[in-house]
Design a protein around this motif. Structure first.
Motif, PDB file in Angstrom:
ATOM      1  N   PRO A  28      -3.733   5.570   2.031  1.00  0.00           N
ATOM      2  CA  PRO A  28      -4.923   5.485   2.891  1.00  0.00           C
ATOM      3  C   PRO A  28      -5.599   4.124   2.759  1.00  0.00           C
ATOM      4  CG  PRO A  28      -4.894   7.539   1.658  1.00  0.00           C
ATOM      5  CD  PRO A  28      -3.786   6.704   1.106  1.00  0.00           C
ATOM      6  N   PRO A  29      -6.260   3.678   3.825  1.00  0.00           N
ATOM      7  CA  PRO A  29      -6.920   2.368   3.787  1.00  0.00           C
ATOM      8  C   PRO A  29      -7.886   2.215   2.617  1.00  0.00           C
ATOM      9  CG  PRO A  29      -6.866   3.196   6.025  1.00  0.00           C
ATOM     10  CD  PRO A  29      -6.357   4.303   5.158  1.00  0.00           C
ATOM     11  N   THR A  30      -8.563   3.302   2.237  1.00  0.00           N
ATOM     12  CA  THR A  30      -9.513   3.200   1.123  1.00  0.00           C
ATOM     13  C   THR A  30      -8.797   2.808  -0.173  1.00  0.00           C
ATOM     14  OG1 THR A  30      -9.303   5.602   0.870  1.00  0.00           O
ATOM     15  CG2 THR A  30     -11.260   4.777   2.007  1.00  0.00           C
ATOM     16  N   VAL A  31      -7.608   3.324  -0.375  1.00  0.00           N
ATOM     17  CA  VAL A  31      -6.847   2.990  -1.576  1.00  0.00           C
ATOM     18  C   VAL A  31      -6.377   1.538  -1.509  1.00  0.00           C
ATOM     19  CG1 VAL A  31      -4.792   3.543  -2.941  1.00  0.00           C
ATOM     20  CG2 VAL A  31      -6.113   5.386  -1.861  1.00  0.00           C
ATOM     21  N   HIS A  32      -5.922   1.142  -0.319  1.00  0.00           N
ATOM     22  CA  HIS A  32      -5.449  -0.235  -0.137  1.00  0.00           C
ATOM     23  C   HIS A  32      -6.570  -1.235  -0.412  1.00  0.00           C
ATOM     24  CE1 HIS A  32      -3.168  -3.547   1.534  1.00  0.00           C
ATOM     25  NE2 HIS A  32      -4.137  -3.794   2.390  1.00  0.00           N
ATOM     26  N   TYR A  33      -7.751  -0.975   0.158  1.00  0.00           N
ATOM     27  CA  TYR A  33      -8.873  -1.902  -0.027  1.00  0.00           C
ATOM     28  C   TYR A  33      -9.445  -1.825  -1.431  1.00  0.00           C
ATOM     29  CZ  TYR A  33      -8.815  -3.102   4.898  1.00  0.00           C
ATOM     30  OH  TYR A  33      -8.442  -3.581   6.124  1.00  0.00           O
ATOM     31  N   THR A  34      -9.353  -0.667  -2.060  1.00  0.00           N
ATOM     32  CA  THR A  34      -9.775  -0.558  -3.456  1.00  0.00           C
ATOM     33  C   THR A  34      -8.895  -1.434  -4.333  1.00  0.00           C
ATOM     34  OG1 THR A  34     -10.620   1.693  -3.166  1.00  0.00           O
ATOM     35  CG2 THR A  34     -10.086   1.005  -5.418  1.00  0.00           C
ATOM     36  N   SER A  92       0.817  -1.220   0.000  1.00  0.00           N
ATOM     37  CA  SER A  92       0.000   0.000   0.000  1.00  0.00           C
ATOM     38  C   SER A  92       0.847   1.264   0.000  1.00  0.00           C
ATOM     39  CB  SER A  92      -0.913   0.013   1.233  1.00  0.00           C
ATOM     40  OG  SER A  92      -0.133  -0.006   2.414  1.00  0.00           O
TER      41      SER A  92
END
Length: 202
Positions: A160-166, A156
């Motif tokens: 940000p977590p949103t980018v990682h989970y995306t 990652s």
């Protein structure tokens, strides 16, 4: 000295394949130590790109080498799926089943007449948007999930977590795109087997 028949075993790209297997064994032994696992596993991936180049450059392309290359790929992904999740063996089994079905056909499996949605993924040696999307999910998703499960931030890049989970969702979608293609090849092989005329009784 190796006889001509067995010289193929010592072709440079095939020796690279043996080294990749040794690296995957080391990766399996250090699975819970990311600082050791990642160098072993990623070096095996890098060598995967080198063996094909070596085969063409040295004119050492062989049926055995093509089989070994894909087999080592399956070993690596199976290692990740089976060690990461209890249900991971389902994915590993599907990939090995497809490996058996396609390689039993020899090089002809790539030129098999297939539905448009299979050809959309496989066209130009997977070098289409759909093919690239599927192959990226196939190879990258299990490694990315290793980083996710082990808390490694390498994948990652501290995003940000949103980018990682995306990224996980996109890779999972790519891997999911492979599934109907894989199942079609299994069915195509089963259809070939049940359509084959029985041989003479012995």
């Amino acid at each position: 000295m190796a006889t001509p028949r067995f010289q193929v075993l010592w072709y440079v790209p095939n020796v690279i394949g043996y080294i990749r297997l040794a690296l995957l064994l080391a990766a399996w032994l250090t699975f819970d130590i990311p600082m050791l696992f990642l160098p072993f596993y990623t070096t095996s991936i890098i060598l995967d790109g080198i063996d094909g180049w070596a085969a063409r450059k040295l004119n050492q392309v062989s049926a055995f080498g093509a089989w070994l290359d894909v087999a080592v790929d399956c070993v690596g992904r199976s290692l990740l799926w089976c060690c990461l999740y209890q249900w991971g063996f389902f994915i590993a089994c599907l990939e090995w089943l497809v490996f058996v079905c396609t390689h039993n056909m020899g090089p002809a499996w790539r030129s098999t007449t297939a539905p448009w949605w299979v050809e959309a993924v496989m066209a130009k040696g997977f070098k289409t948007p759909a093919g690239t999307f599927a192959i990226t999910g196939l190879h990258v998703l299990p490694l990315w999930l290793y980083g996710h499960v082990k808390g490694v931030q390498l994948y990652s890049w501290h995003l940000p977590p949103t980018v990682h989970y995306t990224a996980i969702l996109l890779l999972a979608a790519g891997r999911a795109l492979c599934v109907p293609v894989e199942l079609w090849f299994v069915w195509n092989h089963v259809h070939f087997l049940i359509s084959e005329k029985p041989g003479p009784a012995t």
